[in-house]
Design a protein around this motif. Structure first.
Motif, mmCIF file in Angstrom:
data_model
loop_
_atom_site.group_PDB
_atom_site.id
_atom_site.type_symbol
_atom_site.label_atom_id
_atom_site.label_comp_id
_atom_site.label_asym_id
_atom_site.label_seq_id
_atom_site.Cartn_x
_atom_site.Cartn_y
_atom_site.Cartn_z
ATOM 1 N N ARG A 73 0.843 -1.198 0.000
ATOM 2 C CA ARG A 73 0.000 0.000 0.000
ATOM 3 C C ARG A 73 0.875 1.244 0.000
ATOM 4 O O ARG A 73 2.005 1.228 0.497
ATOM 5 C CB ARG A 73 -0.913 0.020 1.232
ATOM 6 C CG ARG A 73 -1.743 -1.233 1.429
ATOM 7 C CD ARG A 73 -2.862 -1.331 0.413
ATOM 8 N NE ARG A 73 -3.740 -2.460 0.670
ATOM 9 C CZ ARG A 73 -4.985 -2.358 1.035
ATOM 10 N NH1 ARG A 73 -5.537 -1.178 1.188
ATOM 11 N NH2 ARG A 73 -5.726 -3.438 1.235
ATOM 12 N N ARG A 79 -9.859 0.890 9.315
ATOM 13 C CA ARG A 79 -9.599 0.823 7.875
ATOM 14 C C ARG A 79 -10.660 0.006 7.137
ATOM 15 O O ARG A 79 -10.584 -0.141 5.924
ATOM 16 C CB ARG A 79 -8.222 0.182 7.626
ATOM 17 C CG ARG A 79 -7.067 0.890 8.281
ATOM 18 C CD ARG A 79 -5.735 0.313 7.852
ATOM 19 N NE ARG A 79 -5.612 -1.079 8.198
ATOM 20 C CZ ARG A 79 -5.120 -1.537 9.338
ATOM 21 N NH1 ARG A 79 -4.744 -0.668 10.269
ATOM 22 N NH2 ARG A 79 -5.020 -2.818 9.585
ATOM 23 N N ARG A 88 -3.881 5.099 6.889
ATOM 24 C CA ARG A 88 -5.050 4.527 6.217
ATOM 25 C C ARG A 88 -6.270 4.545 7.119
ATOM 26 O O ARG A 88 -7.396 4.413 6.647
ATOM 27 C CB ARG A 88 -4.752 3.098 5.777
ATOM 28 C CG ARG A 88 -3.841 3.001 4.549
ATOM 29 C CD ARG A 88 -3.374 1.593 4.330
ATOM 30 N NE ARG A 88 -4.489 0.665 4.307
ATOM 31 C CZ ARG A 88 -4.397 -0.618 4.656
ATOM 32 N NH1 ARG A 88 -3.247 -1.092 5.100
ATOM 33 N NH2 ARG A 88 -5.441 -1.407 4.581
ATOM 34 N N CYS A 106 0.835 4.016 5.141
ATOM 35 C CA CYS A 106 1.052 3.131 6.276
ATOM 36 C C CYS A 106 -0.290 2.852 6.973
ATOM 37 O O CYS A 106 -1.305 3.494 6.686
ATOM 38 C CB CYS A 106 2.039 3.745 7.254
ATOM 39 S SG CYS A 106 1.464 5.265 8.050
ATOM 40 N N ASN A 107 -0.305 1.907 7.895
ATOM 41 C CA ASN A 107 -1.556 1.517 8.550
ATOM 42 C C ASN A 107 -2.194 2.682 9.292
ATOM 43 O O ASN A 107 -3.413 2.857 9.264
ATOM 44 C CB ASN A 107 -1.301 0.361 9.517
ATOM 45 C CG ASN A 107 -1.056 -0.949 8.788
ATOM 46 O OD1 ASN A 107 -1.441 -1.098 7.633
ATOM 47 N ND2 ASN A 107 -0.406 -1.883 9.441
ATOM 48 N N ASP A 108 -1.385 3.497 9.993
ATOM 49 C CA ASP A 108 -1.942 4.608 10.758
ATOM 50 C C ASP A 108 -2.593 5.645 9.842
ATOM 51 O O ASP A 108 -3.649 6.201 10.169
ATOM 52 C CB ASP A 108 -0.859 5.267 11.609
ATOM 53 C CG ASP A 108 -0.388 4.359 12.737
ATOM 54 O OD1 ASP A 108 -1.151 3.442 13.105
ATOM 55 O OD2 ASP A 108 0.734 4.551 13.237
#
Length: 310
Positions: free
Chosen positions: A150, A173, A157, A153-155
Motif C-alpha cells: 500500500r 480501515r 489509512r 502506512c496503517n496509521d
C-alpha cells in the motif's frame, strides 16, 4: 513493473512503477482546495481536498435515503449490490462492483517484475513478494518506513468511519467495526480462528518459560496489585511487558504487569518503543518493571540505528 526511487530532489521514497519517475507525493503539483473558505493545501489530481469531499451526504440512488460520510455519490450498499457472476459456467451470488466473482477474475499469471518468474493465481500484475517492498508513507507529514503493498502506512489509512451494520462511530480501515466484523464470520470459522490463536499463544508461553510455568495464583496476585499501569483504569488482565512473540519475552513474574483489556489488546505484540508513548511514559513512572524494560529497548533501538549508519 519495478521498484524505483523518487527523482524529486531530497526525496528517497521507494515505489513500484511501470515507468514513472516520481512518487505519489511529488507526482502532482501542490494546490489549494477549491472549496470556498478552505485553505488546505495538498498534492493530488483532485481539485477538492479529502476533508471537503468526505462530508455527510444522502445517497443519489433512486429509492435510497441512506445518509453516509464519504466522497462518493452513492452509498456503499448501492455501489456493491448483490449480483450473479457473469461467467457462463458460474452462477455464484456475490457483492461487489465487478461483473465476475473473485474466483473467475483471478487467472494463472507469471509475475512481470524484473528477475522474477513466480507463477501465481490472482488479479494483479505482480506477485505478493514483489508487491511487498520497503516503502515510505506517501501521506503528507508522515515519514514512516514500512513493508507492504500500500502507498499509505496503517496509521494513515485509518479514518473516522460509521459502521455499515450497527452505524456506530469507530476509527479503522474497514467498513465494519470490530464486533460487527467478527460477528459476520461463520461460527465454524470463528471457532477455528480461536483455536488456532489459543494454540499459538500456549506454544509461545511454553517456549518462553524460565523456571517452569507461572502459577495461576501468581497471575491473580499481579493482576490485583493495582490499576492498569498504562492508563490507570481497573486492571482486568496481565500483560507481558516484552511480548512473548519477541526475542527476550520471557514467561516470568518479572515480565508481567497488571493491565486493562483495552491497553493489552492495543499493545498486542509491540515493543514499548513502538507503541503509544503517552501510555508508555505513564507506565514508566508507576512501574519499575516497565521502566527497566523501556530503558533496555531504548538502548537496543539506539544500537540498531548506529549499526544501520555504519
Amino acid at each position: 513493473m519495478r521498484t524505483v526511487i523518487c527523482k524529486e530532489l531530497g526525496c528517497k521514497r521507494r515505489f513500484t512503477s511501470a515507468g514513472g519517475r516520481y512518487c505519489s507525493r511529488h507526482r502532482y503539483p501542490e494546490r489549494e482546495c477549491a472549496v470556498d473558505g478552505c485553505t488546505h493545501r495538498f498534492r493530488a489530481s483532485n481539485r477538492i481536498c479529502s476533508a471537503c469531499r468526505g462530508i455527510f451526504r444522502e445517497c443519489a440512488s433512486g429509492g435510497c435515503d441512506t445518509v453516509y460520510k464519504g466522497n462518493a455519490r452513492h452509498c456503499r450498499a448501492c455501489l456493491t449490490p448483490e449480483r450473479t457472476c457473469a461467467d457462463p459456467d458460474c452462477r455464484t451470488m456475490f457483492k461487489g462492483t465487478t461483473l465476475r466473482c473473485w474466483e473467475h477474475r483471478a487467472v494463472d499469471r507469471i509475475c512481470e517484475a524484473d528477475d522474477c518468474g513466480n507463477s501465481y493465481r490472482g488479479t494483479t500484475l505482480l506477485c505478493v513478494s514483489c508487491r511487498t517492498v520497503e516503502r515510505q508513507c506517501s501521506s503528507d507529514d508522515c515519514e514512516t518506513v514500512y513493508w507492504g503493498d500500500r502507498t499509505l502506512c496503517n496509521d494513515c489509512r485509518m479514518s473516522d468511519r460509521i459502521c455499515s451494520d450497527c452505524e456506530k462511530d469507530f476509527r479503522g480501515r474497514t467498513t465494519r467495526c470490530g464486533p460487527c466484523w467478527w460477528a459476520q464470520i461463520p461460527v465454524d470459522v470463528r471457532a477455528a480462528i480461536s483455536r488456532a490463536s489459543g494454540n499459538a499463544y500456549r506454544a509461545r508461553k511454553l517456549a518462553a518459560q524460565v523456571a517452569g510455568p507461572v502459577p495461576a495464583a501468581e497471575y491473580e496476585r499481579i493482576r490485583s496489585e493495582g490499576s492498569c499501569v498504562y492508563c490507570g483504569d481497573a486492571a482486568t488482565e496481565v500483560d507481558h511487558v516484552r511480548p512473548l512473540a519477541r526475542h527476550g519475552g520471557w514467561e516470568h513474574p518479572s515480565n508481567l504487569v497488571p493491565a486493562c483489556r483495552t491497553c493489552n489488546a492495543s499493545k498486542s505484540d509491540r515493543l514499548l518503543t513502538e507503541w503509544d508513548q503517552v501510555r508508555v511514559f505513564r507506565a514508566v513512572r508507576v512501574s519499575e518493571k516497565v521502566a527497566v524494560e523501556y530503558e533496555c529497548q531504548r538502548l537496543e533501538l539506539v544500537a540498531d540505528r548506529a549499526n544501520e549508519v555504519a
